[in-house]
Design a protein around this motif. Sequence first.
Motif, PDB file in Angstrom:
ATOM      1  N   PHE A   1      55.883  31.619  18.366  1.00 37.33           N
ATOM      2  CA  PHE A   1      55.293  30.319  18.693  1.00 37.33           C
ATOM      3  C   PHE A   1      54.494  30.405  19.992  1.00 37.33           C
ATOM      4  O   PHE A   1      53.366  29.903  20.074  1.00 37.33           O
ATOM      5  CB  PHE A   1      56.386  29.255  18.782  1.00 37.33           C
ATOM      6  CG  PHE A   1      55.866  27.880  19.086  1.00 37.33           C
ATOM      7  CD1 PHE A   1      55.134  27.165  18.141  1.00 37.33           C
ATOM      8  CD2 PHE A   1      56.120  27.279  20.316  1.00 37.33           C
ATOM      9  CE1 PHE A   1      54.659  25.889  18.414  1.00 37.33           C
ATOM     10  CE2 PHE A   1      55.652  26.000  20.588  1.00 37.33           C
ATOM     11  CZ  PHE A   1      54.927  25.305  19.645  1.00 37.33           C
TER      12      PHE A   1
ATOM     13  N   ALA B   1      60.572  25.556  17.135  1.00 38.04           N
ATOM     14  CA  ALA B   1      59.236  25.458  16.532  1.00 38.04           C
ATOM     15  C   ALA B   1      59.286  25.161  15.041  1.00 38.04           C
ATOM     16  O   ALA B   1      58.416  24.469  14.516  1.00 38.04           O
ATOM     17  CB  ALA B   1      58.445  26.737  16.788  1.00 38.04           C
TER      18      ALA B   1
ATOM     19  N   TYR C   1      53.221  22.119  12.585  1.00 36.25           N
ATOM     20  CA  TYR C   1      53.157  23.368  13.366  1.00 36.25           C
ATOM     21  C   TYR C   1      51.704  23.735  13.691  1.00 36.25           C
ATOM     22  O   TYR C   1      51.406  24.222  14.777  1.00 36.25           O
ATOM     23  CB  TYR C   1      53.828  24.498  12.586  1.00 36.25           C
ATOM     24  CG  TYR C   1      53.957  25.798  13.346  1.00 36.25           C
ATOM     25  CD1 TYR C   1      55.096  26.079  14.081  1.00 36.25           C
ATOM     26  CD2 TYR C   1      52.942  26.759  13.315  1.00 36.25           C
ATOM     27  CE1 TYR C   1      55.230  27.276  14.776  1.00 36.25           C
ATOM     28  CE2 TYR C   1      53.066  27.956  14.001  1.00 36.25           C
ATOM     29  CZ  TYR C   1      54.205  28.213  14.736  1.00 36.25           C
ATOM     30  OH  TYR C   1      54.333  29.387  15.422  1.00 36.25           O
TER      31      TYR C   1
END
Length: 174
Positions: A7, A128, A135
Amino acid sequence: MSPAIIFQIHLVLGYVPWLLCFGTYVWPRLKAMDRVDAQRAIATLHSFRFFGLVFIVPGVVGPNLPAGFAAFAAYGDFATGLLAMLALFTVRMGRLFWLFVVAFNLVGAADIIIDYYHGIQFGLPKLAGELGATYAIPILYVPLLMITHFAAFYLLMRPQAKAAKALAGNVMAS
Protein backbone atom coordinates in the motif's frame (compact mmCIF):
# COMPACT_ATOMS: atom_id res chain seq x y z
CA MET A 1 5.82 -8.27 1.07
CA SER A 2 3.15 -7.24 3.56
CA PRO A 3 -0.05 -5.52 2.42
CA ALA A 4 1.03 -2.43 4.40
CA ILE A 5 4.31 -2.16 2.46
CA ILE A 6 2.52 -2.72 -0.87
CA PHE A 7 0.00 0.00 0.00
CA GLN A 8 2.77 2.45 0.89
CA ILE A 9 4.62 1.66 -2.35
CA HIS A 10 1.38 2.20 -4.26
CA LEU A 11 0.84 5.55 -2.53
CA VAL A 12 4.29 6.84 -3.44
CA LEU A 13 4.43 5.40 -6.94
CA GLY A 14 0.94 6.70 -7.72
CA TYR A 15 2.53 10.12 -8.16
CA VAL A 16 5.20 9.05 -10.67
CA PRO A 17 3.08 8.33 -13.76
CA TRP A 18 0.78 11.28 -13.04
CA LEU A 19 3.73 13.66 -12.74
CA LEU A 20 5.17 12.33 -16.00
CA CYS A 21 1.83 12.57 -17.79
CA PHE A 22 0.93 15.93 -16.28
CA GLY A 23 4.34 17.42 -17.05
CA THR A 24 4.29 16.22 -20.64
CA TYR A 25 0.68 16.70 -21.71
CA VAL A 26 -1.32 18.80 -19.25
CA TRP A 27 1.00 21.39 -17.72
CA PRO A 28 2.22 22.94 -20.99
CA ARG A 29 -1.40 23.36 -22.09
CA LEU A 30 -2.57 24.81 -18.75
CA LYS A 31 0.29 27.34 -18.70
CA ALA A 32 -0.60 28.48 -22.22
CA MET A 33 -4.31 28.86 -21.44
CA ASP A 34 -6.12 31.93 -20.28
CA ARG A 35 -6.17 32.04 -16.46
CA VAL A 36 -9.90 31.52 -16.21
CA ASP A 37 -9.91 28.61 -18.64
CA ALA A 38 -7.03 26.90 -16.85
CA GLN A 39 -8.80 27.19 -13.50
CA ARG A 40 -12.05 25.99 -15.07
CA ALA A 41 -10.29 22.88 -16.37
CA ILE A 42 -8.90 22.14 -12.91
CA ALA A 43 -12.28 22.86 -11.27
CA THR A 44 -13.95 20.45 -13.69
CA LEU A 45 -11.68 17.62 -12.57
CA HIS A 46 -12.29 18.44 -8.89
CA SER A 47 -16.05 18.72 -9.36
CA PHE A 48 -16.10 14.91 -9.45
CA ARG A 49 -14.88 14.71 -5.85
CA PHE A 50 -18.43 14.10 -4.66
CA PHE A 51 -17.40 10.51 -5.42
CA GLY A 52 -15.41 10.54 -2.16
CA LEU A 53 -18.66 9.91 -0.29
CA VAL A 54 -18.14 6.28 -1.28
CA PHE A 55 -15.76 5.98 1.71
CA ILE A 56 -18.82 5.85 3.98
CA VAL A 57 -20.95 3.44 1.92
CA PRO A 58 -21.21 0.09 3.73
CA GLY A 59 -20.40 -2.82 1.47
CA VAL A 60 -18.11 -0.72 -0.72
CA VAL A 61 -15.58 -0.32 2.07
CA GLY A 62 -14.91 -2.89 4.77
CA PRO A 63 -16.52 -2.60 8.19
CA ASN A 64 -13.15 -2.08 9.87
CA LEU A 65 -12.15 0.99 7.88
CA PRO A 66 -11.49 3.56 10.63
CA ALA A 67 -14.50 5.87 10.86
CA GLY A 68 -12.20 8.80 11.70
CA PHE A 69 -10.49 8.36 8.35
CA ALA A 70 -13.53 7.45 6.26
CA ALA A 71 -15.87 10.23 7.38
CA PHE A 72 -13.30 13.01 7.11
CA ALA A 73 -12.14 11.80 3.68
CA ALA A 74 -15.73 11.48 2.45
CA TYR A 75 -16.95 14.87 3.59
CA GLY A 76 -13.73 16.68 2.70
CA ASP A 77 -14.00 15.39 -0.85
CA PHE A 78 -17.70 16.21 -0.97
CA ALA A 79 -17.10 19.80 0.19
CA THR A 80 -14.28 20.23 -2.33
CA GLY A 81 -16.44 18.90 -5.15
CA LEU A 82 -19.29 21.27 -4.27
CA LEU A 83 -16.93 24.25 -4.10
CA ALA A 84 -15.45 23.29 -7.49
CA MET A 85 -18.96 23.09 -8.96
CA LEU A 86 -19.77 26.51 -7.51
CA ALA A 87 -16.64 27.87 -9.18
CA LEU A 88 -17.86 26.46 -12.49
CA PHE A 89 -21.35 27.92 -11.99
CA THR A 90 -19.95 31.38 -11.18
CA VAL A 91 -17.33 31.64 -13.90
CA ARG A 92 -18.99 34.77 -15.32
CA MET A 93 -19.21 36.42 -11.90
CA GLY A 94 -15.55 37.42 -11.66
CA ARG A 95 -14.71 37.82 -7.98
CA LEU A 96 -17.12 35.10 -6.88
CA PHE A 97 -15.50 32.67 -9.33
CA TRP A 98 -12.04 33.45 -7.96
CA LEU A 99 -13.29 33.11 -4.39
CA PHE A 100 -14.60 29.61 -5.15
CA VAL A 101 -11.40 28.69 -7.02
CA VAL A 102 -9.31 29.62 -4.00
CA ALA A 103 -11.79 27.91 -1.65
CA PHE A 104 -11.94 24.56 -3.44
CA ASN A 105 -8.17 24.46 -3.76
CA LEU A 106 -7.55 25.30 -0.11
CA VAL A 107 -10.22 22.90 1.15
CA GLY A 108 -9.18 20.17 -1.30
CA ALA A 109 -5.45 20.37 -0.62
CA ALA A 110 -6.06 20.49 3.14
CA ASP A 111 -8.40 17.50 2.83
CA ILE A 112 -5.74 15.41 1.09
CA ILE A 113 -2.99 16.39 3.53
CA ILE A 114 -5.21 15.68 6.53
CA ASP A 115 -6.32 12.38 4.96
CA TYR A 116 -2.67 11.35 4.68
CA TYR A 117 -2.18 12.31 8.33
CA HIS A 118 -5.30 10.39 9.37
CA GLY A 119 -4.18 7.42 7.31
CA ILE A 120 -0.95 7.28 9.31
CA GLN A 121 -2.68 8.02 12.62
CA PHE A 122 -5.27 5.25 12.15
CA GLY A 123 -2.81 2.70 10.70
CA LEU A 124 -4.45 2.65 7.28
CA PRO A 125 -1.56 0.83 5.55
CA LYS A 126 -2.19 -2.24 7.71
CA LEU A 127 -5.93 -1.94 7.01
CA ALA A 128 -5.63 -1.17 3.28
CA GLY A 129 -7.83 -4.15 2.42
CA GLU A 130 -10.67 -2.42 4.27
CA LEU A 131 -10.67 0.21 1.53
CA GLY A 132 -12.31 -2.42 -0.67
CA ALA A 133 -13.37 -0.96 -3.99
CA THR A 134 -12.08 2.46 -2.94
CA TYR A 135 -8.47 1.24 -2.84
CA ALA A 136 -7.87 2.82 -6.25
CA ILE A 137 -8.87 6.30 -5.06
CA PRO A 138 -5.77 7.08 -2.97
CA ILE A 139 -3.51 5.26 -5.42
CA LEU A 140 -4.76 6.52 -8.79
CA TYR A 141 -7.01 9.54 -8.24
CA VAL A 142 -5.54 11.41 -5.25
CA PRO A 143 -2.09 11.99 -6.80
CA LEU A 144 -3.68 13.72 -9.79
CA LEU A 145 -5.86 15.81 -7.49
CA MET A 146 -2.88 16.93 -5.39
CA ILE A 147 -0.80 17.72 -8.47
CA THR A 148 -3.60 19.86 -9.89
CA HIS A 149 -3.98 21.71 -6.57
CA PHE A 150 -0.30 22.65 -6.76
CA ALA A 151 -0.77 23.68 -10.40
CA ALA A 152 -3.83 25.78 -9.49
CA PHE A 153 -1.95 27.54 -6.68
CA TYR A 154 0.98 28.23 -9.00
CA LEU A 155 -1.34 29.63 -11.66
CA LEU A 156 -3.15 31.76 -9.07
CA MET A 157 0.12 33.29 -7.89
CA ARG A 158 1.69 33.69 -11.31
CA PRO A 159 1.82 37.34 -12.36
CA GLN A 160 -0.51 38.25 -15.19
CA ALA A 161 0.67 40.21 -18.21
CA LYS A 162 -0.96 43.66 -18.60
CA ALA A 163 -2.68 42.63 -21.84
CA ALA A 164 -4.07 39.51 -20.18
CA LYS A 165 -5.33 41.58 -17.22
CA ALA A 166 -7.11 43.97 -19.58
CA LEU A 167 -8.62 41.09 -21.54
CA ALA A 168 -9.72 39.33 -18.33
CA GLY A 169 -11.29 42.57 -17.11
CA ASN A 170 -13.21 42.93 -20.38
CA VAL A 171 -14.41 39.31 -20.25
CA MET A 172 -15.58 39.65 -16.65
CA ALA A 173 -17.35 42.93 -17.40
CA SER A 174 -19.42 41.35 -20.18
